[in-house]
Design an enzyme around this catalytic site. Sequence first.
Site, short mmCIF file in Angstrom:
data_model
loop_
_atom_site.label_atom_id
_atom_site.label_comp_id
_atom_site.label_asym_id
_atom_site.label_seq_id
_atom_site.Cartn_x
_atom_site.Cartn_y
_atom_site.Cartn_z
CD GLU A 60 -11.24 -15.09 9.19
OE1 GLU A 60 -10.03 -15.28 9.10
OE2 GLU A 60 -11.83 -14.15 8.60
CD GLU A 70 -13.07 -10.41 9.59
OE1 GLU A 70 -12.31 -10.62 8.62
OE2 GLU A 70 -12.79 -10.72 10.75
O1 IFM Z 1 -7.39 -9.02 9.04
C1 IFM Z 1 -8.04 -10.23 8.84
C2 IFM Z 1 -8.94 -10.54 10.01
O2 IFM Z 1 -8.25 -10.56 11.21
C3 IFM Z 1 -9.58 -11.89 9.82
N1 IFM Z 1 -10.21 -11.99 8.53
C4 IFM Z 1 -9.45 -11.59 7.37
C5 IFM Z 1 -8.87 -10.22 7.59
C6 IFM Z 1 -8.08 -9.78 6.35
O3 IFM Z 1 -7.03 -10.65 6.09
#
Ligand code: IFM
Length: 487
Positions: A181, A392
């Site tokens: 990210e 994720e």
């Molecule tokens: O916790 C975060 C993660 O570190 C990166 N993506 C989003 C998640 C939730 O906010």
Amino acid sequence: MSMTTDFPRSAELSGPIVRPFPTGFIWGAATASYQIEGAASEGGRTPSIWDTFSHTAGMTRDGDTGDIADDHYHRMATDVALMADLGLHSYRFSTSWSRVVPTGSGPVNPVGLDFYKRLVDELLAHQITPLITLYHWDLPQVLQDAGGWLHRDTAARFADYAAALAGALGDRVPTWTTLNEPWCSAFLGHAAGVHAPGLRDNAASFTAVHHLLLAHGWGTTALRQTLPATAQVSITLNLAVVRPNSDSDADVDAARAAEGLSNRIFLDPIFEGTYPQDVIADSAAITDWSFVHQGDLAAINVAIDLLGVNYYTPATVAAGTPELRAGHNGVWVNDPNSVSGPTPFPGSDFVYSMPQDGPYTDMGWRIEPGSLTELLMHLHETYPTVPLMITENGAAFPDRRDDDGRVHDDDRVDYLRTHIGAVLDSIEAGADVRGYFAWSLLDNFEWAWGYSKRFGIIYVDFQTQERVLKDSAAWYGEVIANNALTD
Ligand code: IFM
């Protein structure tokens, strides 16, 4: 250490198999180093920018820090045993640059490296395939002191760090991700100032975007030179689904601008070797992009094997009106409840994030699984030859232990069921999605929100470090065992 692992399986949680996944689909769970490891000053680790940021007054909820987090550094073997109980095929974790190369550049710290060697060995001993993310936001503070992502040399140091880890673990880790990210690192960290290093400097955020992408490109090349030919190299982006609030030209243009700064500013250089012209035009008053040197875009446009997609919620945006301006002064996208503050959309200050209908997660994020299918289909149509991986997806809810000691997180089961269903919808429509990683394995340090937001499928009592498998973990274990959604 205390753990509750005897969770209920089968009949009470699932019905007949109704929606099978393709054979070989990868089921996993994800974490990140600073969010779970703790042991912040052990084994030669030096501070990262998140140590500095979280120890700065007012930057995190209740002043929470990752000093201890889930104490995973000391509980790694039992955490891997929990993963095995769930039947995970793969575990996505990030390595801490400050642990592996405490001076940011230069010699590898054998103690820090040993932690990840032991983790990889433990995973493999349980038939769990490791997936490494090299950078999940925790830049060594020593490199920040030298300019951080505003300094071009940081990208070169990242490539060295990538090569060192690949040399040590490349024979046992088949899939490598350069960055997690970079949107958050660049814009939340350098424009909005709500993530480390906490800058509020619009021009800096564009410099950071480019140097992060350069790190990805140079890092990918370094990985390819070091890893076996069979290894897969990827990047993970948090891609947005942005809708205009109305079909007015102004709102449609706001959606274009927000989508450009969320998605195309990363996707275009990675896959096409260019920055989007509209984003360059929108930011002309802020930066002249002179940080882009000859050859950089070719270095960034190096082939990757997989695109990691992190996805949680869609966004609706509107063009600023006098009324909106009176009420807000730049609002975060994806956070309809956000207070005023610098926007993470520099150059697009007319873009306002609009409240969306519920239901919401505990982050205030709208739950709309169909938007994940929409995103995956868009990626499939735009980049038909690039395999996708959901690196994720998950949700925070205000979990608590019930009288029976368990955590009955039906809302998370619903979220996961519908989003996994949305992934399957895209696969059935032709998208090449190779796997799904739940965020997160464990409740953990949710950045500026500290420990107040629980994303785990495993509950963590932060006082005792007890782990309790939530109902969502049991449900997910069944999905994995069946390679299918049940009724
Ligand atoms: O916790 C975060 C993660 O570190 C990166 N993506 C989003 C998640 C939730 O906010």
